[in-house]
Motif scaffolding. Structure first.
Motif, PDB file in Angstrom:
ATOM      1  N   LEU A  54     -34.310  63.587  84.789  1.00 41.67           N
ATOM      2  CA  LEU A  54     -34.322  64.917  85.390  1.00 41.67           C
ATOM      3  C   LEU A  54     -32.993  65.624  85.181  1.00 41.67           C
ATOM      4  CD1 LEU A  54     -35.994  66.937  87.021  1.00 41.67           C
ATOM      5  CD2 LEU A  54     -35.168  65.822  89.111  1.00 41.67           C
ATOM      6  N   PHE A  55     -31.889  64.888  85.235  1.00 41.84           N
ATOM      7  CA  PHE A  55     -30.588  65.486  84.931  1.00 41.84           C
ATOM      8  C   PHE A  55     -30.564  66.061  83.512  1.00 41.84           C
ATOM      9  CE2 PHE A  55     -28.336  62.838  88.309  1.00 41.84           C
ATOM     10  CZ  PHE A  55     -27.909  63.935  89.029  1.00 41.84           C
ATOM     11  N   VAL A  56     -31.168  65.344  82.573  1.00 43.42           N
ATOM     12  CA  VAL A  56     -31.176  65.812  81.189  1.00 43.42           C
ATOM     13  C   VAL A  56     -32.085  67.030  81.042  1.00 43.42           C
ATOM     14  CG1 VAL A  56     -31.486  65.150  78.786  1.00 43.42           C
ATOM     15  CG2 VAL A  56     -30.763  63.435  80.457  1.00 43.42           C
ATOM     16  N   VAL A  57     -33.217  67.027  81.737  1.00 36.07           N
ATOM     17  CA  VAL A  57     -34.105  68.198  81.733  1.00 36.07           C
ATOM     18  C   VAL A  57     -33.357  69.421  82.265  1.00 36.07           C
ATOM     19  CG1 VAL A  57     -36.244  69.183  82.664  1.00 36.07           C
ATOM     20  CG2 VAL A  57     -36.183  66.779  81.977  1.00 36.07           C
ATOM     21  N   GLY A 187     -36.197  59.777  71.824  1.00 42.83           N
ATOM     22  CA  GLY A 187     -34.916  59.797  72.527  1.00 42.83           C
ATOM     23  C   GLY A 187     -34.807  60.865  73.594  1.00 42.83           C
ATOM     24  N   TYR A 188     -33.593  60.957  74.147  1.00 46.89           N
ATOM     25  CA  TYR A 188     -33.353  61.845  75.285  1.00 46.89           C
ATOM     26  C   TYR A 188     -33.324  63.317  74.905  1.00 46.89           C
ATOM     27  CZ  TYR A 188     -32.325  57.707  78.038  1.00 46.89           C
ATOM     28  OH  TYR A 188     -32.440  56.513  78.701  1.00 46.89           O
ATOM     29  N   ALA A 189     -33.188  63.633  73.610  1.00 46.76           N
ATOM     30  CA  ALA A 189     -33.177  65.039  73.199  1.00 46.76           C
ATOM     31  C   ALA A 189     -34.464  65.730  73.591  1.00 46.76           C
ATOM     32  CB  ALA A 189     -32.947  65.146  71.698  1.00 46.76           C
ATOM     33  N   GLY A 190     -35.560  64.975  73.657  1.00 47.82           N
ATOM     34  CA  GLY A 190     -36.830  65.567  74.077  1.00 47.82           C
ATOM     35  C   GLY A 190     -36.772  66.114  75.488  1.00 47.82           C
ATOM     36  N   TYR A 191     -35.998  65.458  76.362  1.00 46.96           N
ATOM     37  CA  TYR A 191     -35.840  65.970  77.725  1.00 46.96           C
ATOM     38  C   TYR A 191     -35.100  67.310  77.723  1.00 46.96           C
ATOM     39  CZ  TYR A 191     -37.445  61.598  79.877  1.00 46.96           C
ATOM     40  OH  TYR A 191     -38.200  60.526  80.287  1.00 46.96           O
ATOM     41  N   HIS A 196     -35.703  73.229  78.428  1.00 47.39           N
ATOM     42  CA  HIS A 196     -35.644  74.558  77.818  1.00 47.39           C
ATOM     43  C   HIS A 196     -37.010  75.227  77.858  1.00 47.39           C
ATOM     44  CE1 HIS A 196     -34.605  77.704  74.927  1.00 47.39           C
ATOM     45  NE2 HIS A 196     -35.668  77.355  74.222  1.00 47.39           N
ATOM     46  N   TYR A 197     -38.027  74.481  77.500  1.00 48.76           N
ATOM     47  CA  TYR A 197     -39.390  75.032  77.472  1.00 48.76           C
ATOM     48  C   TYR A 197     -39.839  75.455  78.867  1.00 48.76           C
ATOM     49  CZ  TYR A 197     -44.449  75.305  76.963  1.00 48.76           C
ATOM     50  OH  TYR A 197     -45.751  75.743  76.996  1.00 48.76           O
ATOM     51  N   LEU A 198     -39.640  74.579  79.845  1.00 46.32           N
ATOM     52  CA  LEU A 198     -40.097  74.887  81.202  1.00 46.32           C
ATOM     53  C   LEU A 198     -39.321  76.040  81.825  1.00 46.32           C
ATOM     54  CD1 LEU A 198     -40.644  71.268  82.610  1.00 46.32           C
ATOM     55  CD2 LEU A 198     -42.385  72.906  81.852  1.00 46.32           C
ATOM     56  N   ARG A 199     -38.080  76.213  81.411  1.00 46.44           N
ATOM     57  CA  ARG A 199     -37.281  77.337  81.919  1.00 46.44           C
ATOM     58  C   ARG A 199     -37.796  78.669  81.345  1.00 46.44           C
ATOM     59  NH1 ARG A 199     -31.688  78.281  83.127  1.00 46.44           N
ATOM     60  NH2 ARG A 199     -31.620  80.373  84.042  1.00 46.44           N
ATOM     61  N   SER A 244     -40.010  55.971  79.021  1.00 50.90           N
ATOM     62  CA  SER A 244     -41.426  55.607  79.049  1.00 50.90           C
ATOM     63  C   SER A 244     -42.246  56.839  79.457  1.00 50.90           C
ATOM     64  CB  SER A 244     -41.680  54.442  80.014  1.00 50.90           C
ATOM     65  OG  SER A 244     -41.261  54.762  81.319  1.00 50.90           O
ATOM     66  N   PRO A 245     -43.489  56.939  78.991  1.00 47.59           N
ATOM     67  CA  PRO A 245     -44.296  58.150  79.245  1.00 47.59           C
ATOM     68  C   PRO A 245     -44.470  58.479  80.715  1.00 47.59           C
ATOM     69  CG  PRO A 245     -45.316  56.778  77.552  1.00 47.59           C
ATOM     70  CD  PRO A 245     -44.179  55.971  78.115  1.00 47.59           C
ATOM     71  N   ASN A 246     -44.653  57.468  81.562  1.00 44.66           N
ATOM     72  CA  ASN A 246     -44.859  57.711  82.984  1.00 44.66           C
ATOM     73  C   ASN A 246     -43.635  58.353  83.632  1.00 44.66           C
ATOM     74  OD1 ASN A 246     -44.061  54.909  82.243  1.00 44.66           O
ATOM     75  ND2 ASN A 246     -43.611  54.739  84.422  1.00 44.66           N
ATOM     76  N   ILE A 247     -42.453  57.941  83.199  1.00 42.61           N
ATOM     77  CA  ILE A 247     -41.217  58.513  83.748  1.00 42.61           C
ATOM     78  C   ILE A 247     -41.031  59.949  83.259  1.00 42.61           C
ATOM     79  CG2 ILE A 247     -38.702  58.305  83.808  1.00 42.61           C
ATOM     80  CD1 ILE A 247     -40.212  56.180  85.448  1.00 42.61           C
ATOM     81  N   ALA A 248     -41.336  60.192  81.989  1.00 44.09           N
ATOM     82  CA  ALA A 248     -41.234  61.554  81.450  1.00 44.09           C
ATOM     83  C   ALA A 248     -42.163  62.500  82.191  1.00 44.09           C
ATOM     84  CB  ALA A 248     -41.558  61.544  79.953  1.00 44.09           C
ATOM     85  N   LEU A 249     -43.389  62.057  82.458  1.00 45.19           N
ATOM     86  CA  LEU A 249     -44.341  62.896  83.186  1.00 45.19           C
ATOM     87  C   LEU A 249     -43.882  63.136  84.622  1.00 45.19           C
ATOM     88  CD1 LEU A 249     -47.729  61.406  81.907  1.00 45.19           C
ATOM     89  CD2 LEU A 249     -46.806  63.686  81.414  1.00 45.19           C
TER      90      LEU A 249
END
Length: 333
Positions: A54-57, A187-191, A196-199, A244-249
Motif C-alpha cells: 500500500l505504501f508503494v501504491v 515486481g513492485y513497479a506494478g504497485y 497512478h491508475y487509481l488516482r 502474491s495476487p491476494n495481497i495485491a488485490l
C-alpha cells in the motif's frame, strides 16, 4: 474532500498495520496451528500484509503524475531517502552488536563479515523496504514517461499483465504454469502503476462492494495460510508474500474503498502528526517495539494491539524529537 486527504488516511493505516505485523509475527513461529496465539497472529497478519504494498501504491499515486526532470527528481527524492537510510542502517547495526554479539568470542574479521552480511539487504529486517524503494525511485522518471504516454486502456492492459505475472512468479502457482518470461511486468513497479491508475481513474465502486472484496481477499490469505501451514507441518508464509495476487488485490480494494469515502478536508492535529511522521515511524519502530512488547504484562489478545499503539506513539514522538535537533530532519525520516 481535499484532493489527497484519502492518501493521508491510507498512509496512517499502512504505518499502523506495519507495526501490527511486527507486533504479531513472532507468534507464527510456533507450529501449534490450533492454538489461540497462532490463529490470532495469523488473522492479524492476514488483514495487515498489504500494508507495505500500500505504501508503494501511494507513492505511485503521488509521484507518477509529476512533471520534473530526471535530475530534479533524483535530487529531491534521493536526498529524502539516502540520509535516513544511512543513519538508521548504522543505528540498527550498532543495536545488533550491542544486543546480540559478545565481543569476547569473535574477532575483527568476524565483525567485518557480520557487517557486510547485514548491509547486503538491511541491518534490520524491515529496512529491506529502503533497498526496494531506492530501486523503484531510480526507475520512476522512466516509468513516468511510459505511463504518461499510455491511454487508460493501455494502463489496464499493463496492470492485467502485471497481475498475471504475480502468478507466474509465485512459487505456489508457477509449478503449474508454463515458463513465460513476464519479468518486465513483474515486481513492485506494478504497485506504482496501480496507484497512478487509481488516482487518475477512480473506480466508481459501491463502498460496500470494495470493502467486501477486500475482506474476501484477507480471508483467503488467513484460511490459505492456515491450510498450507497445516499441510506442511510448519508455518508457510506463501500467501503473505507482498507480490502474491491476494495481497495485491487487498491493497487495491482498500485503496478504492478509502478513496471513495467522504473525508474531511483536513485531518485533526493528532492524525496529521502521525501522517507527517510516518516515514520516521517506519524507520525507528522496531527499535522501540523490541523493548515495549516484552514489558507488557498482558495476554496475547491485548498485548499485540497495546504494543502496536504504544510503539506507534513512541515512534512518532522519537521522530518528532529527532527533527528538532540540528540536522535531525535530514536523518530522522
Amino acid at each position: 474532500m481535499a484532493r489527497t486527504s484519502y492518501i493521508s488516511i491510507l498512509r496512517i493505516v499502512a504505518i499502523f498495520l506495519v507495526i501490527l505485523i511486527h507486533s504479531s509475527s513472532g507468534y507464527l513461529n510456533s507450529n501449534e496451528f490450533e492454538s489461540f496465539d497462532w490463529s490470532y497472529a495469523n488473522w492479524l497478519n492476514s488483514f495487515s500484509r498489504f500494508a507495505v504494498p500500500l505504501f508503494v501504491v501511494i507513492s505511485g499515486a503521488l509521484l507518477l503524475q509529476k512533471d520534473e526532470s530526471t535530475g530534479q527528481f533524483y535530487r529531491k527524492r534521493l536526498l529524502k531517502i539516502v540520509p535516513p537510510f544511512l543513519f538508521w542502517s548504522i543505528v540498527y547495526l550498532f543495536y545488533y552488536f550491542v544486543r546480540y554479539i559478545d565481543f569476547d568470542y569473535i574477532g575483527f574479521p568476524q565483525v567485518i563479515n557480520i557487517v557486510l552480511i547485514r548491509l547486503k539487504s538491511g541491518t534490520n529486517a524491515h529496512l529491506w523496504y529502503l533497498y526496494m524503494i531506492l530501486g523503484l525511485y531510480l526507475a520512476v522518471p522512466f516509468i513516468r514517461k511510459i505511463v504518461g504516454n499510455c491511454s487508460k486502456r493501455e494502463l489496464e492492459i499493463f496492470l492485467g499483465l502485471w497481475f498475471a505475472a504475480l502468478f507466474f512468479t509465485n512459487k505456489w502457482f508457477n509449478s503449474y504454469l508454463p515458463n513465460f518470461d513476464l519479468t518486465f511486468f513483474s515486481g513492485y513497479a506494478g504497485y506504482l502503476v496501480l496507484g497512478h491508475y487509481l488516482r487518475i481513474y477512480p473506480i466508481p465502486m459501491v463502498k460496500l462492494s470494495s470493502f467486501t472484496f477486500f475482506l474476501i481477499c484477507c480471508l483467503i490469505t488467513a484460511s490459505g495460510t492456515y491450510y498450507l501451514s497445516g499441510s506442511r507441518g510448519e508455518f508457510d508464509p506463501t500467501l503473505y508474500n507482498y507480490l502474491s495476487p491476494n495481497i495485491a488485490l487487498s491493497a487495491g480494494f482498500l485503496f478504492v474503498f478509502v478513496q471513495g469515502l467522504k473525508l474531511p478536508e483536513q485531518l485533526n492535529a493528532f492524525w496529521e502528526f502521525i501522517d507527517i511522521h510516518s516515514f520516521g515511524i517506519y524507520l525507528c519502530h522496531i527499535l522501540l517495539l523490541n523493548y515495549i512488547h516484552p514489558l507488557l504484562p498482558l495476554s496475547t489478545l491485548w498485548k499485540i494491539p497495546a504494543a502496536t499503539v504504544l510503539t506507534l506513539l513512541a515512534s512518532a514522538l522519537l521522530t518528532y524529537l529527532l527533527r528538532k535537533v540540528p540536522y535531525g530532519k535530514y536523518i530522522s525520516g
